[in-house]
Design a protein around this motif. Structure first.
Motif, PDB file in Angstrom:
ATOM      1  N   MET A  80       0.838  -1.188   0.000  1.00  0.00           N
ATOM      2  CA  MET A  80       0.000   0.000   0.000  1.00  0.00           C
ATOM      3  C   MET A  80       0.879   1.247   0.000  1.00  0.00           C
ATOM      4  SD  MET A  80      -3.269   0.689   2.345  1.00  0.00           S
ATOM      5  CE  MET A  80      -3.211   2.158   3.312  1.00  0.00           C
ATOM      6  N   LYS A  81       0.482   2.223  -0.760  1.00  0.00           N
ATOM      7  CA  LYS A  81       1.257   3.454  -0.897  1.00  0.00           C
ATOM      8  C   LYS A  81       1.108   4.314   0.357  1.00  0.00           C
ATOM      9  CE  LYS A  81       2.019   7.233  -4.068  1.00  0.00           C
ATOM     10  NZ  LYS A  81       1.569   7.952  -5.233  1.00  0.00           N
ATOM     11  N   LYS A  82       2.221   4.870   0.815  1.00  0.00           N
ATOM     12  CA  LYS A  82       2.234   5.753   1.987  1.00  0.00           C
ATOM     13  C   LYS A  82       1.588   7.103   1.647  1.00  0.00           C
ATOM     14  CE  LYS A  82       5.447   7.762   5.256  1.00  0.00           C
ATOM     15  NZ  LYS A  82       6.842   8.010   5.587  1.00  0.00           N
ATOM     16  N   ILE A  83       0.818   7.638   2.581  1.00  0.00           N
ATOM     17  CA  ILE A  83       0.164   8.938   2.370  1.00  0.00           C
ATOM     18  C   ILE A  83       1.210  10.043   2.416  1.00  0.00           C
ATOM     19  CG2 ILE A  83      -1.466  10.611   3.314  1.00  0.00           C
ATOM     20  CD1 ILE A  83      -3.062   8.277   4.426  1.00  0.00           C
ATOM     21  N   ASN A  84       1.193  10.892   1.402  1.00  0.00           N
ATOM     22  CA  ASN A  84       2.083  12.048   1.391  1.00  0.00           C
ATOM     23  C   ASN A  84       1.293  13.218   1.989  1.00  0.00           C
ATOM     24  OD1 ASN A  84       3.487  14.438   0.696  1.00  0.00           O
ATOM     25  ND2 ASN A  84       4.509  13.359  -0.982  1.00  0.00           N
ATOM     26  N   TRP A  85       1.549  13.522   3.250  1.00  0.00           N
ATOM     27  CA  TRP A  85       0.786  14.528   3.992  1.00  0.00           C
ATOM     28  C   TRP A  85       0.955  15.927   3.413  1.00  0.00           C
ATOM     29  CZ3 TRP A  85      -2.904  12.490   6.567  1.00  0.00           C
ATOM     30  CH2 TRP A  85      -2.753  11.237   7.144  1.00  0.00           C
ATOM     31  N   ARG A  86       2.133  16.220   2.905  1.00  0.00           N
ATOM     32  CA  ARG A  86       2.356  17.532   2.288  1.00  0.00           C
ATOM     33  C   ARG A  86       1.460  17.719   1.064  1.00  0.00           C
ATOM     34  NH1 ARG A  86       7.237  20.630   3.110  1.00  0.00           N
ATOM     35  NH2 ARG A  86       8.451  19.704   4.777  1.00  0.00           N
ATOM     36  N   ASN A  87       1.381  16.674   0.219  1.00  0.00           N
ATOM     37  CA  ASN A  87       0.547  16.756  -0.981  1.00  0.00           C
ATOM     38  C   ASN A  87      -0.933  16.886  -0.612  1.00  0.00           C
ATOM     39  OD1 ASN A  87       2.836  16.556  -2.538  1.00  0.00           O
ATOM     40  ND2 ASN A  87       2.515  14.414  -3.114  1.00  0.00           N
ATOM     41  N   LEU A  88      -1.366  16.125   0.393  1.00  0.00           N
ATOM     42  CA  LEU A  88      -2.756  16.214   0.842  1.00  0.00           C
ATOM     43  C   LEU A  88      -3.057  17.621   1.361  1.00  0.00           C
ATOM     44  CD1 LEU A  88      -5.465  14.857   1.417  1.00  0.00           C
ATOM     45  CD2 LEU A  88      -4.557  14.195   3.659  1.00  0.00           C
ATOM     46  N   HIS A  89      -2.147  18.146   2.175  1.00  0.00           N
ATOM     47  CA  HIS A  89      -2.296  19.490   2.730  1.00  0.00           C
ATOM     48  C   HIS A  89      -2.396  20.519   1.596  1.00  0.00           C
ATOM     49  CE1 HIS A  89      -1.644  22.653   5.768  1.00  0.00           C
ATOM     50  NE2 HIS A  89      -0.885  23.249   4.848  1.00  0.00           N
ATOM     51  N   ARG A  90      -1.476  20.430   0.647  1.00  0.00           N
ATOM     52  CA  ARG A  90      -1.441  21.353  -0.493  1.00  0.00           C
ATOM     53  C   ARG A  90      -2.712  21.246  -1.334  1.00  0.00           C
ATOM     54  NH1 ARG A  90       2.204  18.942  -4.193  1.00  0.00           N
ATOM     55  NH2 ARG A  90       0.290  17.894  -4.800  1.00  0.00           N
ATOM     56  N   ASP A  91      -3.101  20.030  -1.704  1.00  0.00           N
ATOM     57  CA  ASP A  91      -4.243  19.835  -2.595  1.00  0.00           C
ATOM     58  C   ASP A  91      -5.561  20.255  -1.941  1.00  0.00           C
ATOM     59  OD1 ASP A  91      -2.458  18.943  -4.474  1.00  0.00           O
ATOM     60  OD2 ASP A  91      -2.945  16.814  -4.233  1.00  0.00           O
ATOM     61  N   LEU A  92      -5.736  19.976  -0.660  1.00  0.00           N
ATOM     62  CA  LEU A  92      -6.947  20.435   0.035  1.00  0.00           C
ATOM     63  C   LEU A  92      -6.962  21.963   0.106  1.00  0.00           C
ATOM     64  CD1 LEU A  92      -7.392  17.867   2.940  1.00  0.00           C
ATOM     65  CD2 LEU A  92      -8.899  18.223   0.978  1.00  0.00           C
ATOM     66  N   GLY A  93      -5.792  22.549   0.327  1.00  0.00           N
ATOM     67  CA  GLY A  93      -5.696  24.012   0.344  1.00  0.00           C
ATOM     68  C   GLY A  93      -6.092  24.614  -0.989  1.00  0.00           C
ATOM     69  N   TYR A  94      -5.615  24.023  -2.066  1.00  0.00           N
ATOM     70  CA  TYR A  94      -5.970  24.507  -3.400  1.00  0.00           C
ATOM     71  C   TYR A  94      -7.466  24.327  -3.657  1.00  0.00           C
ATOM     72  CZ  TYR A  94      -1.020  24.658  -4.818  1.00  0.00           C
ATOM     73  OH  TYR A  94       0.301  24.941  -4.922  1.00  0.00           O
ATOM     74  N   PHE A  95      -7.987  23.130  -3.327  1.00  0.00           N
ATOM     75  CA  PHE A  95      -9.387  22.822  -3.604  1.00  0.00           C
ATOM     76  C   PHE A  95     -10.325  23.762  -2.850  1.00  0.00           C
ATOM     77  CE2 PHE A  95     -13.356  20.512  -2.797  1.00  0.00           C
ATOM     78  CZ  PHE A  95     -13.730  20.231  -4.106  1.00  0.00           C
ATOM     79  N   TYR A  96     -10.013  24.072  -1.605  1.00  0.00           N
ATOM     80  CA  TYR A  96     -10.910  24.864  -0.767  1.00  0.00           C
ATOM     81  C   TYR A  96     -10.589  26.355  -0.727  1.00  0.00           C
ATOM     82  CZ  TYR A  96     -13.138  20.664   1.017  1.00  0.00           C
ATOM     83  OH  TYR A  96     -13.846  19.509   1.126  1.00  0.00           O
ATOM     84  N   ILE A  97      -9.636  26.820  -1.524  1.00  0.00           N
ATOM     85  CA  ILE A  97      -9.242  28.234  -1.437  1.00  0.00           C
ATOM     86  C   ILE A  97     -10.416  29.184  -1.678  1.00  0.00           C
ATOM     87  CG2 ILE A  97      -8.467  28.514  -3.827  1.00  0.00           C
ATOM     88  CD1 ILE A  97      -6.091  30.154  -2.570  1.00  0.00           C
ATOM     89  N   GLY A  98     -11.283  28.871  -2.625  1.00  0.00           N
ATOM     90  CA  GLY A  98     -12.431  29.734  -2.899  1.00  0.00           C
ATOM     91  C   GLY A  98     -13.364  29.829  -1.699  1.00  0.00           C
TER      92      GLY A  98
END
Length: 183
Positions: A1-19
């Motif tokens: 199983m692939k390890k969760i990349n917390w930085r990428n999750l943090h970044r992508d959620l930030g981008y998705f919810y910026i509006g």
């Protein structure tokens, strides 16, 4: 199983919810000042009026206010009326009326909704099931952003263990002080 990349999750959620983050933040600032400033509407016109009001405050009922609105030419949805500090105030959807009880002199203020600001404010007021569930998901996303932010820097003077937990405790204590001291 692939390890969760917390930085990428943090970044992508930030981008998705910026509006939403920006919209809710602006709406929150506006809501904080709603007692002194009404940015969701702006005055289109004001008109001085005079009317012989009943001397007894008990006669200044909702029905009286609705009838008075019609007599003043206001074809608008009634919201509320009240007597406060020697003034009789009537609020309609697009008009506010205020009379001095002693003189009968008053003013009708007509309003229009401020295009973008009014829409942003509706985010805080909406009761639709879709919006409630989406807002819940958004809240979970913000919690995830906050928690992933605590583990992004593993070591050093800016890490959670050295500095982050202290700022988090201060960030929790600060609003609690307001709740207990001002609430």
């Amino acid at each position: 199983m692939k390890k969760i990349n917390w930085r990428n999750l943090h970044r992508d959620l930030g981008y998705f919810y910026i509006g939403l983050i920006v919209s809710f933040s602006l709406s929150g600032i506006i809501q904080n000042h709603r007692k002194t400033w009404h940015p969701e509407k702006y005055t289109v016109a004001t008109k001085a009026v005079t009317y012989a009001l009943p001397k007894e405050e008990a006669l200044l009922t909702e029905d009286f206010a609705k009838d008075l609105g019609k007599k003043l030419g206001i074809d608008d949805e009634f919201r509320r009326s009240r007597v406060k500090e020697g003034k009789f105030q009537i609020s309609f959807e697009k008009n506010d009326v205020e009379f001095d009880l002693a003189t009968g002199k008053g003013e009708i203020s007509s309003f229009a909704k401020t295009p973008i600001i009014d829409s942003i404010l509706e985010l805080h007021k909406s009761n639709s099931n879709f919006w409630i569930y989406y807002s819940d998901i958004f809240a979970i996303g913000l919690i995830t952003i906050a928690l992933t932010g605590t583990i992004m820097i593993k070591a050093g003077k800016f890490s959670w263990k050295q500095r982050g937990w202290k700022l988090a405790v201060a960030g929790i204590i600060f609003p609690l002080l307001f709740l207990f001291l001002l609430g």
